[in-house]
Design a protein around this motif. Structure first.
Motif, PDB file in Angstrom:
ATOM      1  N   PRO A 195      18.071   9.661   7.116  1.00  0.00           N
ATOM      2  CA  PRO A 195      17.847   8.858   8.308  1.00  0.00           C
ATOM      3  C   PRO A 195      16.573   8.016   8.324  1.00  0.00           C
ATOM      4  O   PRO A 195      16.512   7.042   9.044  1.00  0.00           O
ATOM      5  CB  PRO A 195      17.800   9.905   9.410  1.00  0.00           C
ATOM      6  N   ASP A 196      15.536   8.367   7.514  1.00  0.00           N
ATOM      7  CA  ASP A 196      14.283   7.621   7.685  1.00  0.00           C
ATOM      8  C   ASP A 196      13.370   7.644   6.455  1.00  0.00           C
ATOM      9  O   ASP A 196      12.154   7.557   6.572  1.00  0.00           O
ATOM     10  CB  ASP A 196      13.499   8.153   8.897  1.00  0.00           C
ATOM     11  N   LEU A 197      13.943   7.741   5.259  1.00  0.00           N
ATOM     12  CA  LEU A 197      13.138   7.775   4.043  1.00  0.00           C
ATOM     13  C   LEU A 197      13.038   6.364   3.457  1.00  0.00           C
ATOM     14  O   LEU A 197      14.040   5.779   3.039  1.00  0.00           O
ATOM     15  CB  LEU A 197      13.752   8.729   3.015  1.00  0.00           C
ATOM     16  N   TRP A 198      11.806   5.815   3.425  1.00  0.00           N
ATOM     17  CA  TRP A 198      11.563   4.458   2.940  1.00  0.00           C
ATOM     18  C   TRP A 198      10.717   4.467   1.678  1.00  0.00           C
ATOM     19  O   TRP A 198       9.804   5.269   1.543  1.00  0.00           O
ATOM     20  CB  TRP A 198      10.817   3.629   3.989  1.00  0.00           C
ATOM     21  N   GLU A 199      11.013   3.530   0.753  1.00  0.00           N
ATOM     22  CA  GLU A 199      10.149   3.253  -0.387  1.00  0.00           C
ATOM     23  C   GLU A 199      10.107   1.743  -0.586  1.00  0.00           C
ATOM     24  O   GLU A 199      11.145   1.083  -0.597  1.00  0.00           O
ATOM     25  CB  GLU A 199      10.656   3.935  -1.660  1.00  0.00           C
ATOM     26  N   GLU A 200       8.892   1.216  -0.727  1.00  0.00           N
ATOM     27  CA  GLU A 200       8.740  -0.210  -1.020  1.00  0.00           C
ATOM     28  C   GLU A 200       8.608  -0.369  -2.534  1.00  0.00           C
ATOM     29  O   GLU A 200       7.681   0.148  -3.145  1.00  0.00           O
ATOM     30  CB  GLU A 200       7.499  -0.773  -0.318  1.00  0.00           C
ATOM     31  N   ASN A 201       9.546  -1.100  -3.150  1.00  0.00           N
ATOM     32  CA  ASN A 201       9.628  -1.144  -4.601  1.00  0.00           C
ATOM     33  C   ASN A 201       9.226  -2.477  -5.212  1.00  0.00           C
ATOM     34  O   ASN A 201       9.028  -2.558  -6.426  1.00  0.00           O
ATOM     35  CB  ASN A 201      11.062  -0.809  -5.031  1.00  0.00           C
ATOM     36  N   PHE A 202       9.127  -3.517  -4.387  1.00  0.00           N
ATOM     37  CA  PHE A 202       8.711  -4.825  -4.915  1.00  0.00           C
ATOM     38  C   PHE A 202       8.128  -5.660  -3.777  1.00  0.00           C
ATOM     39  O   PHE A 202       8.673  -5.677  -2.673  1.00  0.00           O
ATOM     40  CB  PHE A 202       9.890  -5.578  -5.530  1.00  0.00           C
ATOM     41  N   VAL A 203       7.008  -6.354  -4.092  1.00  0.00           N
ATOM     42  CA  VAL A 203       6.409  -7.318  -3.173  1.00  0.00           C
ATOM     43  C   VAL A 203       6.135  -8.594  -3.956  1.00  0.00           C
ATOM     44  O   VAL A 203       5.541  -8.556  -5.042  1.00  0.00           O
ATOM     45  CB  VAL A 203       5.094  -6.795  -2.551  1.00  0.00           C
ATOM     46  N   MET A 204       6.567  -9.731  -3.426  1.00  0.00           N
ATOM     47  CA  MET A 204       6.333 -11.017  -4.072  1.00  0.00           C
ATOM     48  C   MET A 204       4.841 -11.375  -3.972  1.00  0.00           C
ATOM     49  O   MET A 204       4.319 -11.582  -2.879  1.00  0.00           O
ATOM     50  CB  MET A 204       7.171 -12.103  -3.404  1.00  0.00           C
ATOM     51  N   LEU A 205       4.176 -11.446  -5.119  1.00  0.00           N
ATOM     52  CA  LEU A 205       2.746 -11.749  -5.143  1.00  0.00           C
ATOM     53  C   LEU A 205       2.470 -13.243  -5.202  1.00  0.00           C
ATOM     54  O   LEU A 205       1.402 -13.694  -4.784  1.00  0.00           O
ATOM     55  CB  LEU A 205       2.088 -11.042  -6.324  1.00  0.00           C
ATOM     56  N   ASP A 206       3.416 -14.019  -5.728  1.00  0.00           N
ATOM     57  CA  ASP A 206       3.237 -15.463  -5.814  1.00  0.00           C
ATOM     58  C   ASP A 206       3.506 -16.089  -4.450  1.00  0.00           C
ATOM     59  O   ASP A 206       4.579 -15.914  -3.872  1.00  0.00           O
ATOM     60  CB  ASP A 206       4.186 -16.042  -6.860  1.00  0.00           C
ATOM     61  N   SER A 207       2.542 -16.838  -3.926  1.00  0.00           N
ATOM     62  CA  SER A 207       2.694 -17.428  -2.599  1.00  0.00           C
ATOM     63  C   SER A 207       3.825 -18.444  -2.535  1.00  0.00           C
ATOM     64  O   SER A 207       4.315 -18.777  -1.453  1.00  0.00           O
ATOM     65  CB  SER A 207       1.383 -18.101  -2.174  1.00  0.00           C
ATOM     66  N   LEU A 208       4.256 -18.958  -3.701  1.00  0.00           N
ATOM     67  CA  LEU A 208       5.356 -19.922  -3.741  1.00  0.00           C
ATOM     68  C   LEU A 208       6.721 -19.253  -3.864  1.00  0.00           C
ATOM     69  O   LEU A 208       7.750 -19.928  -3.818  1.00  0.00           O
ATOM     70  CB  LEU A 208       5.165 -20.891  -4.921  1.00  0.00           C
ATOM     71  N   GLY A 209       6.727 -17.930  -4.032  1.00  0.00           N
ATOM     72  CA  GLY A 209       7.976 -17.217  -4.242  1.00  0.00           C
ATOM     73  C   GLY A 209       8.766 -17.024  -2.960  1.00  0.00           C
ATOM     74  O   GLY A 209       8.212 -16.983  -1.850  1.00  0.00           O
ATOM     75  N   PHE A 210      10.084 -16.874  -3.114  1.00  0.00           N
ATOM     76  CA  PHE A 210      10.983 -16.659  -1.975  1.00  0.00           C
ATOM     77  C   PHE A 210      12.273 -16.046  -2.513  1.00  0.00           C
ATOM     78  O   PHE A 210      13.015 -16.702  -3.242  1.00  0.00           O
ATOM     79  CB  PHE A 210      11.284 -17.992  -1.286  1.00  0.00           C
ATOM     80  N   LEU A 211      12.526 -14.770  -2.199  1.00  0.00           N
ATOM     81  CA  LEU A 211      13.750 -14.116  -2.656  1.00  0.00           C
ATOM     82  C   LEU A 211      14.946 -14.542  -1.812  1.00  0.00           C
ATOM     83  O   LEU A 211      14.825 -14.751  -0.598  1.00  0.00           O
ATOM     84  CB  LEU A 211      13.600 -12.594  -2.592  1.00  0.00           C
ATOM     85  N   ASP A 212      16.116 -14.651  -2.451  1.00  0.00           N
ATOM     86  CA  ASP A 212      17.305 -15.151  -1.775  1.00  0.00           C
ATOM     87  C   ASP A 212      18.443 -14.137  -1.694  1.00  0.00           C
ATOM     88  O   ASP A 212      19.176 -14.131  -0.706  1.00  0.00           O
ATOM     89  CB  ASP A 212      17.822 -16.409  -2.493  1.00  0.00           C
ATOM     90  N   CYS A 213      18.633 -13.293  -2.722  1.00  0.00           N
ATOM     91  CA  CYS A 213      19.775 -12.381  -2.700  1.00  0.00           C
ATOM     92  C   CYS A 213      19.645 -11.350  -3.820  1.00  0.00           C
ATOM     93  O   CYS A 213      18.861 -11.522  -4.762  1.00  0.00           O
ATOM     94  CB  CYS A 213      21.091 -13.134  -2.848  1.00  0.00           C
TER      95      CYS A 213
END
Length: 345
Positions: free
Chosen positions: A110-128
């Motif tokens: 119900p509430d277990l979270w893990e952050e596995n990736f953060v975009m470090l490039d300010s020009l980056g933008f994930l789509d899918c």
């Protein structure tokens, strides 16, 4: 008289043995949120996950009869524009936005979270995002450093690394994807995947047959422009559909749907759909001998049973995403809208 009786018998036998034609049926679902819902992942006939804005996403485990609402604990700034369900309890969530707003999480109910990736490039933008199996997955984002931005995982989304840029075509100026429905990349068996690109006058497919280790390009016949191109690609076997259009022309018809019947090697434009404007999401499925393709966008939800020769409209409201699994599926959109779609005889 004997000939007439024989003809009637043959007709009756043919009628009994011919597959019963089906038409899509829709059911409006009571949603637990008013947030925009823009990506869908179906586990099985009972369980489906749908993600959206305001850091929220929902799950049903009883065919859409009731829903649970989940939210990210840090607030409402995250836009979960794609989701992939590993099973009925665990999902991979992709948030989209400039730079560090583009992230990938794993969540286990119900509430277990893990952050596995953060975009470090300010020009980056994930789509899918999408997965081949429960270990191997792919994420796509707007081009960085003159190359397509493709991430790969081999551990179920726990870690991500950029694909080898020496084994892919250069990116076009301003090329990327549209983070609209979570379907600008789709995977298939034996390491196949298709990325549908657009924007900046670009419109093509990036294709891999080895789980993202190398890539080639294939042209798309859809409209091009600064905010135009492919938005979504879906396959069932060798049959594919791509949707798109020009997002700057919401009240015009453009070249916005095409079909492939050879595994994506070539594409042919469909006839004009009923719904006007760009399409954000697509889905394709087969039921017995019938192929159904769906296209949805801000002005409605259309479908075709003959590879885009003729079209019908299922609904005229604002839908961003659609996903089909065999003879059922869901569409979602603004104001928390959810439709269940059935293809039962």
């Amino acid at each position: 008289m004997k000939n007439l009786i024989l003809a009637l018998i043959v007709f009756s036998l043919l009628k009994c043995t011919s597959p019963q034609l089906v038409e899509p049926k829709i059911e409006v679902i009571n949603s637990p949120t008013s947030s925009l819902l823009q990506a869908i992942s179906i586990v099985d006939e009972s369980t489906v996950w749908i993600s959206g804005h305001d850091g929220s996403f929902v799950r049903s485990q009883n065919k859409g009869e009731s829903w649970e609402l989940f939210k990210h604990p840090t607030g409402d700034s995250l836009q979960f524009r794609d989701i992939y369900a590993l099973d009925e309890n665990k999902v991979i969530l992709m948030s989209a936005g400039p730079g560090p707003l583009s992230r990938i999480f794993s969540f286990e109910a119900p509430d277990l979270w893990e952050e596995n990736f953060v975009m470090l490039d300010s020009l980056g933008f994930l789509d899918c995002i999408d997965f081949w199996d429960d270990r191997r997955g792919i994420a796509y984002g707007d081009a960085i450093d003159s190359f397509p931005y493709i991430l790969l995982t081999n551990d179920g989304g726990d870690s991500w690394s950029r694909a080898d840029t020496t084994k892919m075509p250069n990116a076009g100026l301003g090329e990327g994807g549209f983070a609209a429905s979570g379907t600008c990349v789709t995977t298939a068996e034996n390491g196949k995947a298709w990325i549908a690109t657009g924007a900046g006058g670009n419109c093509r497919f990036l294709v891999t047959t080895d789980y993202g280790q190398s890539w080639k390009e294939i042209g798309s016949p859809l409209v091009t422009g600064d905010a135009a191109g492919n938005t979504s690609v879906s396959f069932t076997g060798e049959i594919g559909v791509v949707t798109g259009g020009d997002l700057m022309k919401p009240q015009e018809y453009t070249k916005n749907v095409a079909f492939s019947q050879d595994g994506g090697s070539s594409w042919s434009l469909a006839n004009q759909p009923k719904t006007i404007g760009a399409f954000y999401g697509s889905a394709i499925t087969r039921v017995d001998a019938q192929t159904f393709a769906f296209a949805c966008g801000p002005n409605g939800l259309d479908y075709t049973q003959d590879f885009g020769q003729t079209w019908s409209t299922l609904d005229t409201l604002n839908y961003w995403a659609i996903d089909m699994k065999a003879d059922f599926g869901y569409a979602s959109g603004t104001d928390g809208k959810i439709l269940r779609i059935s293809l039962h005889p």
